[in-house]
Each structure stands twice: as structure tokens, then as C-alpha cells.
Scaffold this motif. Structure first.
Motif, short mmCIF file in Angstrom:
data_model
loop_
_atom_site.label_atom_id
_atom_site.label_comp_id
_atom_site.label_asym_id
_atom_site.label_seq_id
_atom_site.Cartn_x
_atom_site.Cartn_y
_atom_site.Cartn_z
N VAL A 1 0.86 -1.19 0.00
CA VAL A 1 0.00 0.00 0.00
C VAL A 1 0.90 1.24 0.00
O VAL A 1 1.85 1.32 0.79
CB VAL A 1 -0.94 0.01 1.23
CG1 VAL A 1 -1.84 1.24 1.19
CG2 VAL A 1 -1.79 -1.27 1.26
N TRP A 2 0.55 2.19 -0.88
CA TRP A 2 1.42 3.35 -1.09
C TRP A 2 0.59 4.64 -1.12
O TRP A 2 -0.59 4.62 -1.48
CB TRP A 2 2.16 3.22 -2.43
CG TRP A 2 2.86 1.91 -2.60
CD1 TRP A 2 2.31 0.73 -3.03
CD2 TRP A 2 4.22 1.62 -2.31
NE1 TRP A 2 3.25 -0.27 -3.04
CE2 TRP A 2 4.44 0.25 -2.61
CE3 TRP A 2 5.30 2.40 -1.84
CZ2 TRP A 2 5.67 -0.36 -2.45
CZ3 TRP A 2 6.54 1.79 -1.70
CH2 TRP A 2 6.72 0.42 -1.98
N GLU A 3 1.25 5.74 -0.76
CA GLU A 3 0.63 7.06 -0.89
C GLU A 3 1.60 7.99 -1.60
O GLU A 3 2.83 7.86 -1.45
CB GLU A 3 0.24 7.63 0.47
CG GLU A 3 -0.97 6.95 1.09
CD GLU A 3 -1.52 7.69 2.29
OE1 GLU A 3 -0.84 8.64 2.78
OE2 GLU A 3 -2.62 7.34 2.74
N MET B 1 -2.85 3.87 -3.05
CA MET B 1 -2.97 2.81 -4.05
C MET B 1 -2.39 1.51 -3.52
O MET B 1 -1.60 1.48 -2.58
CB MET B 1 -2.28 3.24 -5.34
CG MET B 1 -0.81 3.49 -5.21
SD MET B 1 -0.15 4.51 -6.55
CE MET B 1 -0.60 6.14 -5.95
N VAL B 2 -2.85 0.42 -4.15
CA VAL B 2 -2.37 -0.91 -3.80
C VAL B 2 -1.58 -1.43 -4.98
O VAL B 2 -2.07 -1.47 -6.12
CB VAL B 2 -3.55 -1.87 -3.50
CG1 VAL B 2 -3.03 -3.24 -3.08
CG2 VAL B 2 -4.45 -1.28 -2.41
N SER B 3 -0.33 -1.81 -4.72
CA SER B 3 0.56 -2.27 -5.79
C SER B 3 1.60 -3.23 -5.21
O SER B 3 2.11 -3.01 -4.11
CB SER B 3 1.27 -1.07 -6.44
OG SER B 3 2.23 -1.49 -7.39
N GLU B 4 1.87 -4.29 -5.96
CA GLU B 4 2.87 -5.27 -5.51
C GLU B 4 4.24 -4.61 -5.37
O GLU B 4 5.02 -4.96 -4.48
CB GLU B 4 2.97 -6.42 -6.53
CG GLU B 4 1.69 -7.23 -6.70
CD GLU B 4 1.47 -8.21 -5.57
OE1 GLU B 4 2.40 -8.42 -4.76
OE2 GLU B 4 0.35 -8.76 -5.49
N GLU B 5 4.53 -3.64 -6.22
CA GLU B 5 5.81 -2.94 -6.18
C GLU B 5 5.56 -1.43 -6.10
O GLU B 5 4.45 -0.95 -6.35
CB GLU B 5 6.63 -3.26 -7.44
CG GLU B 5 6.95 -4.74 -7.60
CD GLU B 5 7.67 -5.03 -8.89
OE1 GLU B 5 7.72 -4.12 -9.75
OE2 GLU B 5 8.17 -6.16 -9.05
N LYS B 6 6.59 -0.71 -5.75
CA LYS B 6 6.48 0.75 -5.71
C LYS B 6 5.99 1.25 -7.06
O LYS B 6 6.64 1.02 -8.09
CB LYS B 6 7.84 1.35 -5.37
CG LYS B 6 7.82 2.84 -5.12
CD LYS B 6 9.19 3.31 -4.65
CE LYS B 6 9.18 4.81 -4.32
NZ LYS B 6 10.48 5.27 -3.79
N PRO B 7 4.82 1.92 -7.11
CA PRO B 7 4.22 2.26 -8.41
C PRO B 7 5.00 3.29 -9.20
O PRO B 7 5.06 3.20 -10.43
CB PRO B 7 2.83 2.78 -8.02
CG PRO B 7 2.96 3.22 -6.60
CD PRO B 7 3.98 2.33 -5.97
N PHE B 8 5.59 4.28 -8.52
CA PHE B 8 6.40 5.27 -9.21
C PHE B 8 7.20 6.06 -8.17
O PHE B 8 6.94 5.98 -6.97
CB PHE B 8 5.54 6.21 -10.08
CG PHE B 8 4.36 6.80 -9.38
CD1 PHE B 8 4.47 7.91 -8.57
CD2 PHE B 8 3.10 6.22 -9.54
CE1 PHE B 8 3.38 8.46 -7.93
CE2 PHE B 8 2.00 6.76 -8.89
CZ PHE B 8 2.15 7.88 -8.09
N GLU B 9 8.16 6.80 -8.63
CA GLU B 9 9.04 7.57 -7.75
C GLU B 9 8.22 8.57 -6.94
O GLU B 9 7.34 9.25 -7.46
CB GLU B 9 10.09 8.32 -8.59
CG GLU B 9 11.27 8.83 -7.77
CD GLU B 9 12.04 7.73 -7.07
OE1 GLU B 9 12.49 7.97 -5.94
OE2 GLU B 9 12.19 6.63 -7.65
#
Length: 291
Positions: free
Chosen positions: A226-228, A260-268
Motif C-alpha cells: 500500500v502506497w501514498e 494505491m495498492v501495488s505489488e511494487e512501488k508504483p512510481f518515484e
């Protein structure tokens, strides 16, 4: 008090709507989550005795609910997703009618009916015809009738549908107080409702239990996924289409915080965030379909 499923299965032709469930429920609130077609409603109907299983058993305090028969059904309170009502009945008349169907003594039925109509905010409308009620008012009446016989097992299918935020808070408080003495099974698409009041979460997929545990336990699976990140507000929708976004939060009109939910870091620029139930739900059921 224990409600136990042993290899519980319900099939419709080649499709298993409920597939060999093995789970034990005791006092408390259980939040039932899953996409449409996951088997939630079928499972609740089996628990309530509305449908019979293809195979397997449901045991209440160690005895088959089929053997218990009427004695078991007296312990049930049920609010189906679209509960039936008589539009020309008043709210109080409908409650008394349900009390009669449940075999309650007349004076006790009236006392409890008035008490519950007060609790769900319908005391002043108790003499009004149900046909004049809004969708939210009808849903509150449905909640009241499900609790009328002080059931030991309360099954609620989408109970907060049509309720405004204030009414949902009232409902959550009501269920929290009531659950001290019974088993509450609450199915909803409004994840925040179960996140607030459910001690255990049951997540279903394809008729099986995918996760079972408290919110912290079951969200551990997506720890680190999970990323912000803050993005220009004008580009937020573009990012939402590209990524599995669970939430957008407008900051100052110029920036939007994406979760967002992503297996990997979605972007910088994206940073890890603590997962919650909505993130887990989105991970498995993006767009309301099974993953």
C-alpha cells in the motif's frame, strides 16, 4: 454459545455457491466481506434455515439446526438485503405483526416494538404508513424487526444500504451494544462499517473463506503493498486509471494524495502506508469483481 459449520456446501448445478466451509462463531460481531457472487448471501440464508445445504452441517451449541428445527429458528433475527414489508401497515403494526409471527406474547411484543422503534429513530413515525417512508427509514425498520425477538444469532445482509452517515453511526452503536449477548453476522459493501464494529472479519471468495481474523491480522498480507503519493490535482484521474487506487484526498486544490495498492512501488515519490480493510478489499475485488 457456538455456531459451527462443518464442511458446509451449497451447490447450484455445477457451481458451489458455498464450498466446504469450516468455521466456528461465538459471541461478537463478524464482518462478512466479498464481491458480488462470493457466496455471502447464500451462506447467510443457510444459517437462517431459509435454504438447506447440499451437504455438510450447521451446529448450534453442538446440535444440528435441522434437528433443533423451530427451537433454532426462534433464536434467529434476519434482515435480508430486500426485506418484505406491507406498505399499508404502519411501522408499529408491522412490528406487532412480526412479533406475532415469532410467537411473542402481545404485551411483550408491543413493549419491545416501541423500544426498538425509539432506538432506530422511528418512534415519531410509528403510526405512519410504511409506503410513506424513505429508503433509509424502511431499512431502519428492517433492522428493528430483525432484533425484535432478542435473537441469539442476528444476521444482517447489507443493513446500512440507504442509510446516511448519521444513521449509520446510530446503527453501529446499536449493534455494538446488542452484540454482547449474541452472534452478529454483518454483510456489507461499506467496509468502514465493519471496520468500526467487527471484532472478526470473514472475507469470502468463490464460496470459500479467504481470510478470517481481526482486521490487523488479515491486512498483514498486503503489508508493503500500500502506497501514498502527492500528484498534481489535474493528473489525479489519469493516475487513478493506471493504478489500483483506493482513495483520493484533495489537499489544496493543486495537489491530490493518492492511496494505491501495488505489488511494487508504483512510481518515484510513492511512500509505504499502513494497510487497512478497504485496501485489502480492493486488492482482491477491484471493481466489485473477484480477483
Amino acid at each position: 454459545m457456538e455456531l459451527k459449520m462443518k464442511n458446509l456446501t451449497k451447490r447450484y448445478g455445477d457451481k458451489a455457491a458455498v464450498d466446504r466451509l469450516n468455521v466456528s462463531l461465538t459471541k461478537g460481531v463478524y464482518g462478512l466481506l466479498g464481491a458480488n457472487g462470493a457466496g455471502k448471501t447464500t451462506w447467510m440464508r443457510l444459517i437462517c434455515g431459509v435454504q438447506k445445504p447440499t451437504s455438510g452441517k450447521i451446529l448450534f451449541n453442538g446440535r444440528s439446526i435441522e434437528t433443533l428445527g423451530e427451537k433454532y429458528r426462534e433464536q434467529i433475527g434476519y434482515l435480508p438485503q430486500h426485506f418484505p414489508y406491507y406498505p399499508n401497515f404502519s411501522a408499529l403494526e408491522y412490528m406487532l405483526y412480526i412479533g406475532a409471527l415469532k410467537g411473542m406474547e402481545e404485551k411483550e411484543s408491543e413493549r419491545k416494538s416501541r423500544e426498538l422503534l425509539e432506538a432506530v429513530g422511528l418512534a415519531k413515525q410509528s403510526r405512519k404508513k410504511i409506503r410513506t417512508f424513505s429508503g433509509g427509514m424502511k431499512q431502519r425498520l428492517g433492522i428493528a424487526q430483525a432484533m425484535l425477538n432478542e435473537p441469539r444469532i442476528l444476521v444482517l445482509d447489507e443493513p446500512t444500504a440507504g442509510l446516511d452517515p448519521k444513521e449509520r453511526v446510530r446503527f453501529r452503536n446499536l449493534i455494538s451494544a446488542f452484540s454482547k449477548d449474541c452472534i452478529v453476522i454483518l454483510s456489507t459493501h461499506i467496509v468502514s462499517d465493519v471496520e468500526f464494529i467487527a471484532e472478526k472479519i470473514i472475507m469470502m471468495k468463490s464460496g470459500k473463506i479467504l481470510h478470517y481474523g481481526n482486521p490487523r491480522e488479515i491486512t498483514a498480507e498486503i503489508q508493503g503493498k500500500v502506497w501514498e503519493c502527492a500528484v498534481p490535482a489535474r493528473e489525479a484521474e489519469i493516475y487513478a486509471e493506471r493504478f489500483n487506487v483506493s482513495n483520493l484526498r484533495n489537499m489544496d486544490g493543486r495537489r491530490t494524495i493518492l492511496r494505491m495498492v501495488s505489488e511494487e512501488k508504483p512510481f518515484e515519490g510513492a511512500v509505504p502506508a499502513e494497510p487497512n480493510l478497504e485496501d485489502l478489499y480492493l486488492y482482491y475485488f477491484k471493481g466489485g469483481n473477484e480477483r
